[in-house]
Scaffold this motif. Structure first.
Motif, PDB file in Angstrom:
ATOM      1  N   LEU A 148       0.602  -1.056  -0.002  1.00  0.00           N
ATOM      2  CA  LEU A 148      -0.114  -0.098   0.035  1.00  0.00           C
ATOM      3  C   LEU A 148       0.852   1.157  -0.001  1.00  0.00           C
ATOM      4  O   LEU A 148       0.637   2.290  -0.754  1.00  0.00           O
ATOM      5  CB  LEU A 148      -0.847   0.042   1.159  1.00  0.00           C
ATOM      6  N   PHE A 149       1.832   1.409   0.872  1.00  0.00           N
ATOM      7  CA  PHE A 149       2.610   2.447   1.229  1.00  0.00           C
ATOM      8  C   PHE A 149       3.704   2.598  -0.088  1.00  0.00           C
ATOM      9  O   PHE A 149       4.004   3.920  -0.555  1.00  0.00           O
ATOM     10  CB  PHE A 149       3.288   2.515   2.441  1.00  0.00           C
ATOM     11  N   GLY A 150       4.047   1.568  -0.680  1.00  0.00           N
ATOM     12  CA  GLY A 150       4.890   1.400  -1.979  1.00  0.00           C
ATOM     13  C   GLY A 150       4.301   1.866  -3.084  1.00  0.00           C
ATOM     14  O   GLY A 150       4.970   2.881  -3.882  1.00  0.00           O
ATOM     15  N   PHE A 151       2.873   1.844  -3.259  1.00  0.00           N
ATOM     16  CA  PHE A 151       2.482   2.156  -4.453  1.00  0.00           C
ATOM     17  C   PHE A 151       1.714   3.609  -4.747  1.00  0.00           C
ATOM     18  O   PHE A 151       1.172   3.951  -5.565  1.00  0.00           O
ATOM     19  CB  PHE A 151       1.349   1.241  -4.916  1.00  0.00           C
ATOM     20  N   ILE A 152       1.644   4.211  -3.146  1.00  0.00           N
ATOM     21  CA  ILE A 152       0.884   5.408  -3.121  1.00  0.00           C
ATOM     22  C   ILE A 152       1.945   6.632  -3.976  1.00  0.00           C
ATOM     23  O   ILE A 152       1.265   7.403  -4.862  1.00  0.00           O
ATOM     24  CB  ILE A 152       0.979   5.950  -1.769  1.00  0.00           C
ATOM     25  N   PRO A 153       3.259   6.831  -3.840  1.00  0.00           N
ATOM     26  CA  PRO A 153       3.928   7.491  -4.443  1.00  0.00           C
ATOM     27  C   PRO A 153       3.852   7.179  -6.259  1.00  0.00           C
ATOM     28  O   PRO A 153       3.822   8.329  -6.999  1.00  0.00           O
ATOM     29  CB  PRO A 153       5.279   7.532  -4.120  1.00  0.00           C
ATOM     30  N   ALA A 154       3.560   6.028  -6.295  1.00  0.00           N
ATOM     31  CA  ALA A 154       3.751   5.616  -7.812  1.00  0.00           C
ATOM     32  C   ALA A 154       2.402   6.091  -8.433  1.00  0.00           C
ATOM     33  O   ALA A 154       2.340   6.358  -9.703  1.00  0.00           O
ATOM     34  CB  ALA A 154       3.935   4.027  -7.881  1.00  0.00           C
ATOM     35  N   ARG A 155       1.283   6.423  -7.789  1.00  0.00           N
ATOM     36  CA  ARG A 155       0.129   6.493  -8.327  1.00  0.00           C
ATOM     37  C   ARG A 155      -0.290   7.916  -8.185  1.00  0.00           C
ATOM     38  O   ARG A 155      -1.358   8.238  -8.810  1.00  0.00           O
ATOM     39  CB  ARG A 155      -1.081   5.503  -7.575  1.00  0.00           C
ATOM     40  N   VAL A 156       0.332   8.684  -7.133  1.00  0.00           N
ATOM     41  CA  VAL A 156      -0.445  10.014  -6.938  1.00  0.00           C
ATOM     42  C   VAL A 156       0.456  10.950  -7.731  1.00  0.00           C
ATOM     43  O   VAL A 156       1.582  10.874  -7.814  1.00  0.00           O
ATOM     44  CB  VAL A 156      -0.138  10.315  -5.398  1.00  0.00           C
ATOM     45  N   LYS A 157      -0.292  11.768  -8.418  1.00  0.00           N
ATOM     46  CA  LYS A 157       0.277  12.743  -9.484  1.00  0.00           C
ATOM     47  C   LYS A 157       1.488  13.839  -8.726  1.00  0.00           C
ATOM     48  O   LYS A 157       2.487  13.907  -9.517  1.00  0.00           O
ATOM     49  CB  LYS A 157      -0.447  13.413 -10.135  1.00  0.00           C
ATOM     50  N   TRP A 158       1.172  13.955  -7.499  1.00  0.00           N
ATOM     51  CA  TRP A 158       1.796  14.878  -6.707  1.00  0.00           C
ATOM     52  C   TRP A 158       3.336  14.441  -6.738  1.00  0.00           C
ATOM     53  O   TRP A 158       4.343  15.226  -6.820  1.00  0.00           O
ATOM     54  CB  TRP A 158       1.401  15.308  -5.289  1.00  0.00           C
ATOM     55  N   PHE A 159       3.656  13.377  -6.387  1.00  0.00           N
ATOM     56  CA  PHE A 159       4.837  12.858  -6.245  1.00  0.00           C
ATOM     57  C   PHE A 159       5.559  12.558  -7.731  1.00  0.00           C
ATOM     58  O   PHE A 159       7.011  12.687  -7.473  1.00  0.00           O
ATOM     59  CB  PHE A 159       4.890  11.322  -5.665  1.00  0.00           C
ATOM     60  N   ARG A 160       4.836  12.518  -8.624  1.00  0.00           N
ATOM     61  CA  ARG A 160       5.583  12.485  -9.792  1.00  0.00           C
ATOM     62  C   ARG A 160       5.913  13.818 -10.475  1.00  0.00           C
ATOM     63  O   ARG A 160       7.055  13.701 -11.218  1.00  0.00           O
ATOM     64  CB  ARG A 160       4.889  11.685 -10.797  1.00  0.00           C
ATOM     65  N   ASP A 161       5.517  14.843 -10.003  1.00  0.00           N
ATOM     66  CA  ASP A 161       5.688  16.040 -10.510  1.00  0.00           C
ATOM     67  C   ASP A 161       6.599  16.925  -9.704  1.00  0.00           C
ATOM     68  O   ASP A 161       6.884  18.208 -10.145  1.00  0.00           O
ATOM     69  CB  ASP A 161       4.197  16.878 -10.489  1.00  0.00           C
ATOM     70  N   THR A 162       6.781  16.603  -8.665  1.00  0.00           N
ATOM     71  CA  THR A 162       7.622  17.678  -7.757  1.00  0.00           C
ATOM     72  C   THR A 162       8.853  16.692  -6.841  1.00  0.00           C
ATOM     73  O   THR A 162       8.731  15.500  -6.612  1.00  0.00           O
ATOM     74  CB  THR A 162       6.637  17.848  -6.682  1.00  0.00           C
ATOM     75  N   ASN A 163      10.055  17.417  -6.454  1.00  0.00           N
ATOM     76  CA  ASN A 163      10.958  16.767  -5.861  1.00  0.00           C
ATOM     77  C   ASN A 163      10.603  16.715  -4.262  1.00  0.00           C
ATOM     78  O   ASN A 163      11.528  16.214  -3.576  1.00  0.00           O
ATOM     79  CB  ASN A 163      12.372  17.610  -6.144  1.00  0.00           C
ATOM     80  N   GLY A 164       9.478  17.254  -3.969  1.00  0.00           N
ATOM     81  CA  GLY A 164       9.111  17.040  -2.677  1.00  0.00           C
ATOM     82  C   GLY A 164       9.333  18.671  -1.948  1.00  0.00           C
ATOM     83  O   GLY A 164      10.383  19.188  -2.049  1.00  0.00           O
ATOM     84  N   THR A 165       8.340  19.324  -1.337  1.00  0.00           N
ATOM     85  CA  THR A 165       8.513  20.359  -0.624  1.00  0.00           C
ATOM     86  C   THR A 165       9.239  20.159   0.984  1.00  0.00           C
ATOM     87  O   THR A 165       9.389  19.319   1.135  1.00  0.00           O
ATOM     88  CB  THR A 165       6.988  21.003  -0.480  1.00  0.00           C
TER      89      THR A 165
END
Length: 304
Positions: free
Chosen positions: A21-38
């Motif tokens: 579950l926690f592993g696939f969250i960043p892969a599926r959420v667009k926010w993680f694919r578009d930013t290096n992290g705030t």
């Protein structure tokens, strides 16, 4: 099926599902694919990791090590082994050095096979319009040593992502082993909580790293699935050792507990705590979260 075995199988399934579950969250959420992290994103990850560090510190010092020392001492007494050599502590040190050596070998292979891309700083210093090629990049808000492979969100290399995956997978097997070798359901649940907190944040960060490294979706899914299976495999090995009830099964169990305890020492003191406490910013808050994690586990140990 006895209750203890049911609890261990439940822990195995729970670890597998939550890690996925926690592993696939960043892969599926667009926010993680578009930013290096705030800054807020990195701070939240850091504080959760500090809490996990406190949980592991308590699990290691208040539960795993005392139980292991008690079990191995009992087995040595049964076999009438008398020696001035600190054999129990030596086994635990062997577990520590085993993971340390494996990780250093992996890093050494990375250095030997690294291309120019691999030997550049993990974070380029682009201030004033140019970069500086230092061995260790510095950043005002993120600790990013090229020699640290715990949660390094800024290393955008597929090869480094694989190295990170391999190193953390080795850790996970022994984390699961610690669950599978326990003799009471309360200990299984206590250690499982510690591993769930730790592995959730680790697989989450690993997934973010894979996204930023532009790893192909199929390979990314394979990494996460395999990583999720590592702790359950460790649990299964531990269950197998206990269920086999070999003539020397108790001694084998105690030795494996010692190796697992050594890996817990490694994870706590060379991975989680240095990574978080060496990074600048919110030092007092980080210490508070470490104490909070330690206090939660200490309270569970006291009540249990």
């Amino acid at each position: 099926m006895e209750y203890l075995l049911q609890v261990k199988i439940g822990a195995l399934i729970g670890l597998l599902l939550l890690t996925l579950l926690f592993g696939f969250i960043p892969a599926r959420v667009k926010w993680f694919r578009d930013t290096n992290g705030t800054e807020q994103h990195r701070t939240a990850l850091s504080l959760i990791s500090c809490f996990a560090g406190g949980v592991f510190l308590a699990a290691c010092l208040l539960d795993i090590i005392p139980d292991y020392l008690s079990d191995i001492s009992a087995e040595l007494d049964v076999r009438k082994v008398e020696t001035s050599f600190p054999f129990p502590e030596f086994i635990m040190a062997a577990g520590f050095f085993m993971v340390l050596i494996l990780e250093r070998i992996v890093l050494n292979c990375q250095e030997i096979r690294g291309t120019q891309q691999e030997t550049t700083p993990l974070i380029q210093d682009n201030r004033n319009g140019h970069g500086h090629g230092h061995g260790h990049a510095t950043s005002p808000d993120l600790e990013s040593s090229g020699q640290h492979v715990h949660v390094d969100l800024q290393a955008h290399s597929p090869f480094r992502s694989f190295i990170l995956f391999l190193s953390l997978s080795l850790h996970s097997i022994f984390e699961g082993l610690a669950i599978g070798l326990q003799s009471t359901d309360s200990k299984v649940l206590e250690i499982c909580i510690a591993i769930l907190v730790h592995k959730s944040i680790i697989v989450f960060s690993l997934s973010v790293k894979l996204v930023q490294s532009a790893v192909r979706p199929l390979w990314m899914a394979a990494y996460i699935v395999v990583f999720a299976l590592m702790s359950p495999i460790g649990i299964a090995i531990g269950i197998g050792v206990m269920e086999a009830q070999l003539a020397s099964g108790a001694l084998i169990q105690a030795i494996l507990e010692g190796l697992a305890a050594g890996t817990f020492v490694y994870i706590t003191f060379l991975e989680i705590l240095p990574h978080e406490l060496n990074s600048p910013g919110k030092q007092l808050v980080k210490v508070i979260f470490i104490l909070l994690g330690f206090s939660v586990m200490a309270g569970l140990t006291f009540v249990g």
